[in-house]
Motif scaffolding. Sequence first.
Motif, PDB file in Angstrom:
ATOM      1  N   GLY A  14       0.828  -1.204   0.000  1.00 38.84           N
ATOM      2  CA  GLY A  14       0.000   0.000   0.000  1.00 38.84           C
ATOM      3  C   GLY A  14       0.856   1.246   0.000  1.00 38.84           C
ATOM      4  O   GLY A  14       0.538   2.229  -0.663  1.00 38.84           O
ATOM      5  N   VAL A  17       1.904   2.109  -3.480  1.00 35.60           N
ATOM      6  CA  VAL A  17       0.863   2.822  -4.238  1.00 35.60           C
ATOM      7  C   VAL A  17       0.813   4.281  -3.802  1.00 35.60           C
ATOM      8  O   VAL A  17       0.730   5.199  -4.629  1.00 35.60           O
ATOM      9  CB  VAL A  17      -0.508   2.150  -4.031  1.00 35.60           C
ATOM     10  CG1 VAL A  17      -1.583   2.925  -4.754  1.00 35.60           C
ATOM     11  CG2 VAL A  17      -0.466   0.734  -4.519  1.00 35.60           C
ATOM     12  N   MET A 112      -7.881  -2.885  -8.937  1.00 31.06           N
ATOM     13  CA  MET A 112      -8.326  -3.767  -7.863  1.00 31.06           C
ATOM     14  C   MET A 112      -9.491  -4.631  -8.305  1.00 31.06           C
ATOM     15  O   MET A 112      -9.513  -5.837  -8.052  1.00 31.06           O
ATOM     16  CB  MET A 112      -8.713  -2.935  -6.655  1.00 31.06           C
ATOM     17  CG  MET A 112      -7.444  -2.515  -5.992  1.00 31.06           C
ATOM     18  SD  MET A 112      -7.594  -1.448  -4.664  1.00 31.06           S
ATOM     19  CE  MET A 112      -5.853  -1.230  -4.350  1.00 31.06           C
ATOM     20  N   ARG A 127      -2.516 -12.289  -4.427  1.00 31.91           N
ATOM     21  CA  ARG A 127      -3.607 -11.517  -5.035  1.00 31.91           C
ATOM     22  C   ARG A 127      -3.444 -10.038  -4.736  1.00 31.91           C
ATOM     23  O   ARG A 127      -3.538  -9.194  -5.616  1.00 31.91           O
ATOM     24  CB  ARG A 127      -4.938 -11.983  -4.481  1.00 31.91           C
ATOM     25  CG  ARG A 127      -5.349 -13.314  -4.955  1.00 31.91           C
ATOM     26  CD  ARG A 127      -6.647 -13.712  -4.317  1.00 31.91           C
ATOM     27  NE  ARG A 127      -7.756 -12.896  -4.814  1.00 31.91           N
ATOM     28  CZ  ARG A 127      -8.953 -12.915  -4.263  1.00 31.91           C
ATOM     29  NH1 ARG A 127      -9.186 -13.657  -3.217  1.00 31.91           N
ATOM     30  NH2 ARG A 127      -9.909 -12.164  -4.760  1.00 31.91           N
ATOM     31  N   GLU A 128      -3.185  -9.773  -3.460  1.00 32.47           N
ATOM     32  CA  GLU A 128      -3.080  -8.383  -3.060  1.00 32.47           C
ATOM     33  C   GLU A 128      -1.902  -7.711  -3.749  1.00 32.47           C
ATOM     34  O   GLU A 128      -2.006  -6.601  -4.266  1.00 32.47           O
ATOM     35  CB  GLU A 128      -2.927  -8.340  -1.553  1.00 32.47           C
ATOM     36  CG  GLU A 128      -2.824  -6.962  -1.032  1.00 32.47           C
ATOM     37  CD  GLU A 128      -2.237  -6.998   0.345  1.00 32.47           C
ATOM     38  OE1 GLU A 128      -2.814  -6.398   1.215  1.00 32.47           O
ATOM     39  OE2 GLU A 128      -1.189  -7.644   0.522  1.00 32.47           O
ATOM     40  N   PHE A 132      -1.991  -4.427  -6.244  1.00 29.53           N
ATOM     41  CA  PHE A 132      -1.230  -3.199  -6.012  1.00 29.53           C
ATOM     42  C   PHE A 132      -0.216  -2.972  -7.128  1.00 29.53           C
ATOM     43  O   PHE A 132       0.005  -1.842  -7.560  1.00 29.53           O
ATOM     44  CB  PHE A 132      -0.522  -3.270  -4.669  1.00 29.53           C
ATOM     45  CG  PHE A 132      -1.451  -3.049  -3.524  1.00 29.53           C
ATOM     46  CD1 PHE A 132      -2.513  -2.190  -3.655  1.00 29.53           C
ATOM     47  CD2 PHE A 132      -1.274  -3.702  -2.323  1.00 29.53           C
ATOM     48  CE1 PHE A 132      -3.388  -1.974  -2.613  1.00 29.53           C
ATOM     49  CE2 PHE A 132      -2.138  -3.497  -1.273  1.00 29.53           C
ATOM     50  CZ  PHE A 132      -3.197  -2.637  -1.427  1.00 29.53           C
TER      51      PHE A 132
END
Lengths: 220, 318
Positions: A14, A17, A112, A127-128, A132
């Motif tokens: 995160g 990003v 997303m 996946r996450e 991202f």
Amino acid sequence: MGHLEFDVAHLFAGGLVLVSFMLLYQDRLYALLNVFALQAVVLALSVSWQAYVQGAPHLYVTAAIALFFKAIIVPMALHRIIARLGVHREVENVVSTGPTMLAGMGLVALSMVVMLRVTSAAVPLAREDLAFALSVVLLGLLMMVTRNNAVSQIVGFMSLENGLILAATGAKGMPLVVEISVAFSVLIAFIVIGTLLFRIRERFDTIDAEALDRFRGGRR
Amino acid sequence: MAVILDLVVQNAQMLLVLLLAPLLTGFVRKAKARLQRRRGPSLLQPYRDLLRLSRKETVLAEESSWLFRVIPYLIFAATWVAASLVPTFAAGLMFNWSADLIAIIALLGSARFFLALAGMDVGTSFGGLGSSREMMIATLAEPATIMIVFTLALLAGSTQLSQVAAFMLSPAVGLRVSLGLALVALVMVAIAENGRIPIDNPATHLELTMVHEAMLLEYSGRHLAVIELAASLKLLLYLSLIACVFLPWGQAQPGAGPAAQLAGVGAYIGKLAVGGLFLAWFETSIAKMRVFRVSDFLGAALMLGLLGTLLLFVSRSL
């Protein structure tokens, strides 16, 4: 996999990003380079956390490459290029910040939606990371599209590549050979683009990429 | 008996915020002055100012309507209610069920609406200018606040402040990037809403740059005192909100004895002092923005809030 591992990975990805957004927001060139170096550091942290979680030592090499080349060498080289071109005081007038930010948010939401749907079979961490990573790639592209200045277009390109590395590490890592060759091809690209910058400058007395449009006779 | 005790604690909180608000303003001014190597006015100066203003005669413009006279009290009432809803030194107060983030935003929003009306009521150009700027800032700050509330509500499962604070104290919080984003966004919104330095300078009456002060130009006497007090309360409210949501440690838990309540008061004052110092430091180290850059600043806050919500959706849907 524990809660903490996932949370830390989430934090770093995160953060990546978020730093991409800071790149979009920043319009002074030196500050842009600093943010870019910060992004490389966050990337290195994220990759080494993945190396630790996945127990994959070769990912540490990737992290080291990211840290060494992208957090130190490329920003320093760009710093010197900007100093030699004498453009450090140029404030870029982009498509103004507000719409760019909104477009960026849209891209993040898009990536997303797409990634979480497509990768429903994979483990949560991958996946996450993929979601991202796609948003970092798209934000890099957005940066290349919205900027006129060639230097910041390079930064956009490099941050796009950061996203690719994040994607690769999320997906159980790519082979080390591929990784090193990607890193070096990016460096080569960087050298070529750097030379090109000076050529553009010589020819048009500016590094505003719009000058090329005028030369081509395209946009009116 | 328990009800009476609860009522006493709730009233203590209402009085506490009212009494502390001018002190906080004075503290921030003093800290700022010291950072700029000035001596600065005394900490009690805001109280003296309020006293002086309340003794003075009130001058009303000839064209002003009844609204103009009522509005200061409306603003003050709305802000005071909002400020006393935020749990400060104790969780589980009597009116906690109404201490809802959305209710607080609505109260502040109505106070702002009335202030803007007052700015336009007399019909001077400065008032209108201030009102229009205030509304521009508000249209950007309110969506950002709503996004922050969404983030908190998604995490804690409630928009009630005491439940959010309880959630933050529990180990279920974990390491959340969204919370960090929400904190930064909330700080940015708080700076904008209180008209602190990068957005507006609370110490200036320079006509080109003022926002908040421009709306108050026609006020005098006790009306001005009430509005100034409301502005101090608003600053206190935002600091308590940040402290309550992000640093809830040290709050007295429901049913705690007087000793715990006093410790809670001490912790609360400590948090306010730290927040005030940070505010003074931030204001000293940054220059004021042009009015047209405000949209960039608040756009960034909105973006952070939105990003926090989006990131939260990712981790929830896995």
